[in-house]
Design a protein around this motif. Structure first.
Motif, PDB file in Angstrom:
ATOM      1  N   LEU A 130      27.257  26.923   1.373  1.00  0.00           N
ATOM      2  CA  LEU A 130      27.225  28.121   2.225  1.00  0.00           C
ATOM      3  C   LEU A 130      25.789  28.449   2.630  1.00  0.00           C
ATOM      4  O   LEU A 130      25.528  28.803   3.788  1.00  0.00           O
TER       5      LEU A 130
ATOM      6  N   ALA B  65      23.421  26.356   2.960  1.00  0.00           N
ATOM      7  CA  ALA B  65      22.982  25.363   3.947  1.00  0.00           C
ATOM      8  C   ALA B  65      23.499  25.721   5.336  1.00  0.00           C
ATOM      9  O   ALA B  65      22.789  25.620   6.341  1.00  0.00           O
ATOM     10  N   VAL B  66      24.732  26.154   5.388  1.00  0.00           N
ATOM     11  CA  VAL B  66      25.304  26.546   6.681  1.00  0.00           C
ATOM     12  C   VAL B  66      24.625  27.808   7.189  1.00  0.00           C
ATOM     13  O   VAL B  66      24.318  27.938   8.377  1.00  0.00           O
ATOM     14  N   LYS B  67      24.399  28.712   6.280  1.00  0.00           N
ATOM     15  CA  LYS B  67      23.820  29.990   6.685  1.00  0.00           C
ATOM     16  C   LYS B  67      22.405  29.832   7.216  1.00  0.00           C
ATOM     17  O   LYS B  67      22.003  30.511   8.143  1.00  0.00           O
TER      18      LYS B  67
ATOM     19  N   ALA C  15      21.165  27.195   8.658  1.00  0.00           N
ATOM     20  CA  ALA C  15      21.039  26.198   9.725  1.00  0.00           C
ATOM     21  C   ALA C  15      20.629  26.863  11.022  1.00  0.00           C
ATOM     22  O   ALA C  15      20.943  28.027  11.285  1.00  0.00           O
ATOM     23  N   ASP C  16      19.923  26.086  11.794  1.00  0.00           N
ATOM     24  CA  ASP C  16      19.476  26.586  13.106  1.00  0.00           C
ATOM     25  C   ASP C  16      20.630  26.407  14.099  1.00  0.00           C
ATOM     26  O   ASP C  16      20.916  25.304  14.552  1.00  0.00           O
ATOM     27  N   PHE C  17      21.235  27.468  14.434  1.00  0.00           N
ATOM     28  CA  PHE C  17      22.438  27.413  15.257  1.00  0.00           C
ATOM     29  C   PHE C  17      22.060  27.590  16.721  1.00  0.00           C
ATOM     30  O   PHE C  17      21.391  28.552  17.092  1.00  0.00           O
ATOM     31  N   ARG C  18      22.477  26.668  17.525  1.00  0.00           N
ATOM     32  CA  ARG C  18      22.211  26.760  18.964  1.00  0.00           C
ATOM     33  C   ARG C  18      23.524  26.536  19.716  1.00  0.00           C
ATOM     34  O   ARG C  18      24.343  25.722  19.327  1.00  0.00           O
TER      35      ARG C  18
ATOM     36  N   ARG D 222      27.745  32.684  16.232  1.00  0.00           N
ATOM     37  CA  ARG D 222      27.669  32.093  14.902  1.00  0.00           C
ATOM     38  C   ARG D 222      28.826  32.584  14.020  1.00  0.00           C
ATOM     39  O   ARG D 222      29.472  31.799  13.319  1.00  0.00           O
TER      40      ARG D 222
ATOM     41  N   SER E 223      24.919  22.148  13.822  1.00  0.00           N
ATOM     42  CA  SER E 223      23.634  22.833  13.877  1.00  0.00           C
ATOM     43  C   SER E 223      22.569  21.844  14.327  1.00  0.00           C
ATOM     44  O   SER E 223      22.762  20.636  14.258  1.00  0.00           O
ATOM     45  N   GLU E 224      21.518  22.388  14.777  1.00  0.00           N
ATOM     46  CA  GLU E 224      20.457  21.527  15.275  1.00  0.00           C
ATOM     47  C   GLU E 224      19.158  21.885  14.547  1.00  0.00           C
ATOM     48  O   GLU E 224      18.985  22.983  14.037  1.00  0.00           O
TER      49      GLU E 224
ATOM     50  N   ALA F  11      22.807  19.722   6.832  1.00  0.00           N
ATOM     51  CA  ALA F  11      23.442  20.949   7.309  1.00  0.00           C
ATOM     52  C   ALA F  11      24.783  20.653   7.965  1.00  0.00           C
ATOM     53  O   ALA F  11      25.760  21.402   7.810  1.00  0.00           O
TER      54      ALA F  11
ATOM     55  N   ALA G 278      27.213  19.914   5.246  1.00  0.00           N
ATOM     56  CA  ALA G 278      27.589  21.161   4.568  1.00  0.00           C
ATOM     57  C   ALA G 278      28.506  21.998   5.442  1.00  0.00           C
ATOM     58  O   ALA G 278      29.510  22.565   4.980  1.00  0.00           O
TER      59      ALA G 278
ATOM     60  N   VAL H   6      32.167  23.203   4.514  1.00  0.00           N
ATOM     61  CA  VAL H   6      32.494  24.633   4.500  1.00  0.00           C
ATOM     62  C   VAL H   6      33.668  24.915   5.426  1.00  0.00           C
ATOM     63  O   VAL H   6      34.580  25.680   5.087  1.00  0.00           O
TER      64      VAL H   6
ATOM     65  N   LEU I 260      28.387  34.811   4.514  1.00  0.00           N
ATOM     66  CA  LEU I 260      27.589  34.222   5.586  1.00  0.00           C
ATOM     67  C   LEU I 260      26.941  35.256   6.496  1.00  0.00           C
ATOM     68  O   LEU I 260      25.981  34.942   7.196  1.00  0.00           O
TER      69      LEU I 260
END
Lengths: 495, 203
Positions: free
Chosen positions: A49, A51-53, A55-58, B53, B123-124, B134, B137, B141, B161
């Motif tokens: 979680l 790692a997901v949280k 992460a750089d989300f684009r 997100r 994710s990038e 990531a 993961a 998840v 989250l």
């Protein structure tokens, strides 16, 4: 560790437990390998979680951006339109458009009547009262039946009835005049300033319709509708049928069976009990006779009113034209009086031989079988006034004359003929058959005998006695081969 | 150790003073409520990443994400006039987002009983190894979250989250506090079990 307490490990790993509780969990973990293993699982899950949280989300929002922009633009346009000044401006523009449209219709409206016509029409600035102009033997029936005299006020819905020898002239709010003959009954269904609907139950009604603009002018009788297009016409309703005669203008006649048809000036159409129509035309002889009759009257200052004979009634003089002045009104009243009043006394000489009726143009569309002729008396030929009015005064009473009427020995043959003629429309002619036979058998009576014979034939026809009617008509043809009613007699006898 | 050994205290955090970002959002909302729709566009730009997100965590399907973002903001535009400032705007926005996600998850569950191998929200990043980790993961998840019910998933995602406390989640989802706690408890156990199964299968 119980399953319920597994959540404590997550809270312990998340550092959500109070310090005291955290110490208890930590102490338990040192003694429980199972819980240590579960704590490892919890930390693995939390690690994923995290790692997901982190992460750089684009994300590309092209579609969402466009959709939101459209919605915002639409909302802004709507909001702009709903502003007060925009609403006011829009309302003004709409109003201006409506005014332009209205002006367009107004500019295309029919032109005003010509001055000379306007003078003739002379629309009244205010509606005239619905009233009786002249009446004799006129009653309004209903809850309170009362006799109406000259000038009596009427109202829409009134039902008027005239005595057998009565008459009445009415004035409608829109300027039209009605003349009700004797023995008639008329319902003023609607008599407004812009709409007229009349119901003629029986009898004769002459109409001089005004030129005022109105929704309609309709006369109903026996299920038939007569719509006024012109100005002067007469409707006669009897058991034998309905006759519409037009002296001026045009009317539309819509029988309950068959196609509607127009009746123009100088024409008449007669419908029998089966709504078969016969058309006839006004003859020069009729007009001459009526002219002579009108000229013999001192009040008759107007041009002679054409007489339209109607079967089963009296002499049908169409109503005069719409009055346009006081003198016209006076003459109209005089003409109306002439139509229904008994004709002036004539010399004792028999009436001059009437001219042969002109039946040119007479149409008999449906006369297929004798059965069909039952109850279908032929259309009355255009006749002289003597057809309906009493014949000239009889010669000094003969012995036969005193025997003609057992009920009223003093009744003259002319009175008998007149009463018998009227009874045709009331279905009571059979009580005159004997008297008519006596009159018809007396050859010395000349035209009275001829008249009696033809009335007797008509009576049989009205009584549905086909064989007797044909026999009577044949007798007539034998006695009067050049008689006044030859066409009528041949028509029935040959069926 | 028993359940009674440890007390489950209801932790109600003291509302933090609004941040500058929160104050800015509030001003934009006020302008939107005054029919200034340019403020709504600005509000959209400021919050769309967070909404995207969150929706990605809640539904986990990129193909549906744009439609869900659009739907969320359309609902927000209609709901903004009802917002009276009784809570943080972020909470209000998460409430709208939760409703959109809930409806979508229910619809999706009716359409597809077997979710199968659904794509995750990628994710990038600049570090390829970190990006790969990531991604892995996120995939795990998402698969673990897919085993939960929609309501548990919302509570779990919002808490784990989105850093929302149970009280705020209760307010956003219009759900009783204890219900939120219960859902969170069960969601955690389900998620742990799902992750244990996923990682064990991989190893």
């Amino acid at each position: 560790m119980m399953r319920h307490d597994e959540s404590l490990l997550w809270e312990y790993a998340a550092r959500e437990l109070p310090s005291e509780d955290a110490r208890l969990v930590q102490h338990h973990l040192t003694e429980c390998p199972e819980c240590q293993e579960k704590l490892t699982d919890v930390r693995t899950a939390r690690g994923a979680l995290a790692a997901v949280k982190g992460a750089d989300f684009r994300f590309t929002y092209a579609k969402a951006d466009a959709a939101i922009a459209r919605v915002v633009e639409k909302k802004m346009a709507h909001a702009a339109f709903s502003r007060p000044w925009v609403l006011g401006l829009s309302g003004a523009l709409v109003t201006a458009g409506l005014l332009l449209v209205a002006y367009g219709f107004w500019s295309k409206a029919p032109p005003a009547p010509l001055p000379e016509l306007a003078e003739v029409e002379a629309p009244a600035p205010r509606p005239l009262p619905l009233a009786v102009e002249r009446a004799a033997g006129l009653t309004v029936i209903g809850a309170q039946t009362r006799v109406l005299g000259n000038g009596a006020a009427l109202a829409s819905g009134d039902v008027l009835r005239t005595e057998a020898k009565g008459e009445a002239t009415l004035r409608l709010p829109e300027g039209s005049r009605l003349k009700l003959g004797g023995g008639a009954q008329l319902s003023l269904t609607r008599a407004d300033s812009d709409d007229v609907a009349l119901q003629l139950e029986r009898g004769h009604l002459a109409v001089a319709a005004s030129h005022a603009q109105r929704k309609g002018f309709v006369v109903h009788t026996e299920g038939m509708m007569v719509t006024v297009v012109g100005t002067r016409f007469a409707v006669t309703s009897s058991r034998d049928g309905v006759e519409v005669a037009v002296a001026e203008g045009k009317v539309s006649v819509e029988p309950p069976v068959g196609l509607p048809q127009f009746v123009s000036a100088g024409q008449r159409v007669r419908f029998d009990s089966r709504w078969r129509s016969q058309r006839g035309s006004l003859t020069a002889a009729e007009k001459r006779e009526l002219s002579a009759l009108g000229e013999s009257t001192a009040d008759a200052v107007k041009p002679p009113t054409p007489v339209v004979p109607a079967h089963g009634g009296g002499t049908r003089a169409a109503a005069p034209a719409t009055p346009t002045s006081a003198s016209d009104l006076k003459s109209l009243v005089a003409d109306a009086a002439l139509e229904l009043a008994p004709p002036p006394s004539r010399p004792a000489d028999p009436a001059p031989a009437p001219s042969k009726p002109d039946m040119t143009g007479l149409e008999v569309p449906l006369l297929a079988s004798p059965v069909e002729s039952v109850g279908h008396p032929p259309a009355p030929s255009p006749t002289t006034p003597g057809d309906w009015a009493p014949l000239p005064a009889a010669k000094p009473a003969s012995a036969n004359a005193s025997k003609l009427n057992d009920e009223s020995p003093e009744e003259s043959p002319d009175e008998v003929l007149q009463r018998a003629d009227r009874s045709l429309s009331h279905g009571t002619c059979d009580r005159f058959l004997k008297q008519l036979d006596q009159l018809a058998s007396d050859a010395s009576r000349g035209p009275r005998a001829e008249k009696a014979r033809i009335i007797r034939a008509r009576c049989f026809d009205a009584q549905m006695r086909v064989r007797d009617a044909k026999e009577e008509y044949r007798r007539y043809l034998m006695q009067y081969p050049g008689g006044q009613y030859v066409d009528e007699a041949r028509h029935i006898a040959d069926e | 150790m028993s359940a009674g050994a440890l007390s489950l205290q209801r932790v109600i955090p003291t509302p933090a003073p609004p941040t500058a970002a929160e104050l800015k959002l509030m001003r934009l909302v006020e302008r939107v409520q005054q029919d200034d729709l340019t403020a709504f566009e600005e509000l959209y730009r400021l919050t769309r990443d967070e909404v995207a997100r969150t929706l990605c965590h809640l539904v986990g399907r990129r193909s549906d994400l744009e439609d869900l973002i659009q739907e969320t903001y359309l609902r927000l535009l209609k709901a903004v006039p009802r917002y009276k400032g009784q809570s943080r705007f972020r909470t209000f926005l998460y409430g709208v987002t939760a409703n959109v996600a809930l409806m979508h998850l229910r619809w999706w569950r009716r359409r597809r009983e077997d979710l199968g191998d659904v794509p995750d929200c990628a994710s990038e990043g600049r570090d390829p190894e970190a990006v790969a980790q990531a991604a892995e993961a996120a995939r795990l998840v998402q698969r673990a979250l897919a085993t939960m019910s929609a309501k548990k998933r919302i509570v779990f995602v919002y808490h784990e989250l989105c850093d929302m406390g149970p009280e705020e989640i209760a307010e956003a989802t219009d759900t009783p506090y204890n219900t939120v706690r219960s859902r969170l408890h069960h969601a955690r156990m389900e998620f742990t079990a799902a992750m244990r199964g996923l990682t064990g299968a991989q190893s």
